[in-house]
Design a protein around this motif. Sequence first.
Motif, PDB file in Angstrom:
ATOM      1  N   GLY A   1     -12.295 -16.944  60.049  1.00  0.00           N
ATOM      2  CA  GLY A   1     -11.727 -17.707  61.144  1.00  0.00           C
ATOM      3  C   GLY A   1     -12.690 -18.014  62.274  1.00  0.00           C
ATOM      4  O   GLY A   1     -12.300 -18.633  63.268  1.00  0.00           O
ATOM      5  N   PHE A   2     -13.952 -17.604  62.154  1.00  0.00           N
ATOM      6  CA  PHE A   2     -14.928 -17.854  63.222  1.00  0.00           C
ATOM      7  C   PHE A   2     -15.092 -19.347  63.445  1.00  0.00           C
ATOM      8  O   PHE A   2     -15.282 -20.113  62.504  1.00  0.00           O
ATOM      9  N   ALA A   3     -15.036 -19.778  64.726  1.00  0.00           N
ATOM     10  CA  ALA A   3     -15.181 -21.188  65.064  1.00  0.00           C
ATOM     11  C   ALA A   3     -16.452 -21.466  65.864  1.00  0.00           C
ATOM     12  O   ALA A   3     -17.205 -22.388  65.543  1.00  0.00           O
TER      13      ALA A   3
ATOM     14  N   GLU B   1     -10.086 -19.252  64.961  1.00  0.00           N
ATOM     15  CA  GLU B   1      -8.917 -20.081  64.666  1.00  0.00           C
ATOM     16  C   GLU B   1      -8.195 -19.452  63.479  1.00  0.00           C
ATOM     17  O   GLU B   1      -8.793 -19.245  62.432  1.00  0.00           O
ATOM     18  N   GLU B   2      -6.920 -19.113  63.676  1.00  0.00           N
ATOM     19  CA  GLU B   2      -6.091 -18.581  62.596  1.00  0.00           C
ATOM     20  C   GLU B   2      -4.710 -19.193  62.681  1.00  0.00           C
ATOM     21  O   GLU B   2      -4.047 -19.061  63.713  1.00  0.00           O
ATOM     22  N   GLU B   3      -4.290 -19.852  61.632  1.00  0.00           N
ATOM     23  CA  GLU B   3      -2.959 -20.436  61.528  1.00  0.00           C
ATOM     24  C   GLU B   3      -2.606 -21.266  62.761  1.00  0.00           C
ATOM     25  O   GLU B   3      -1.524 -21.157  63.330  1.00  0.00           O
ATOM     26  N   GLY B   4      -3.553 -22.095  63.204  1.00  0.00           N
ATOM     27  CA  GLY B   4      -3.317 -22.980  64.334  1.00  0.00           C
ATOM     28  C   GLY B   4      -3.417 -22.324  65.700  1.00  0.00           C
ATOM     29  O   GLY B   4      -3.177 -22.963  66.717  1.00  0.00           O
ATOM     30  N   THR B   5      -3.754 -21.036  65.748  1.00  0.00           N
ATOM     31  CA  THR B   5      -3.882 -20.317  67.008  1.00  0.00           C
ATOM     32  C   THR B   5      -5.347 -19.978  67.254  1.00  0.00           C
ATOM     33  O   THR B   5      -6.062 -19.568  66.347  1.00  0.00           O
ATOM     34  N   SER B   6      -5.775 -20.159  68.491  1.00  0.00           N
ATOM     35  CA  SER B   6      -7.142 -19.847  68.880  1.00  0.00           C
ATOM     36  C   SER B   6      -7.140 -18.579  69.731  1.00  0.00           C
ATOM     37  O   SER B   6      -6.265 -18.389  70.570  1.00  0.00           O
TER      38      SER B   6
ATOM     39  N   CYS C   1     -20.809 -12.520  63.827  1.00  0.00           N
ATOM     40  CA  CYS C   1     -19.699 -13.467  64.027  1.00  0.00           C
ATOM     41  C   CYS C   1     -19.537 -14.401  62.836  1.00  0.00           C
ATOM     42  O   CYS C   1     -18.421 -14.636  62.368  1.00  0.00           O
ATOM     43  N   LYS C   2     -20.648 -14.959  62.384  1.00  0.00           N
ATOM     44  CA  LYS C   2     -20.604 -15.959  61.315  1.00  0.00           C
ATOM     45  C   LYS C   2     -20.099 -15.409  59.988  1.00  0.00           C
ATOM     46  O   LYS C   2     -19.780 -16.161  59.085  1.00  0.00           O
ATOM     47  N   GLU C   3     -20.007 -14.097  59.875  1.00  0.00           N
ATOM     48  CA  GLU C   3     -19.534 -13.472  58.638  1.00  0.00           C
ATOM     49  C   GLU C   3     -18.068 -13.047  58.724  1.00  0.00           C
ATOM     50  O   GLU C   3     -17.569 -12.382  57.826  1.00  0.00           O
TER      51      GLU C   3
END
Length: 72
Positions: free
Chosen positions: A62-64, A19-24, A57-59
Amino acid sequence: MATKIIQIIPATEWYARYEEEGTSFLEPIACWALIDRGEDGTEIDGLVPAGNTLVPCKETDGFAEIINREKV
């Protein structure tokens, strides 16, 4: 303590969702890694490309979540 990868295996049909600036958006997971976190124990995480290397991934910013292709 630096991340120590103990073992890796291929990952197919799995993605990291960001997730970045409302975009997935999705990034394919290259492989699964068994990671030694020292006193925090071990964990399994997907590794994704970051420049010319792979990182957990967890590092990454923006990781969801991690999702399977069936849920895409």
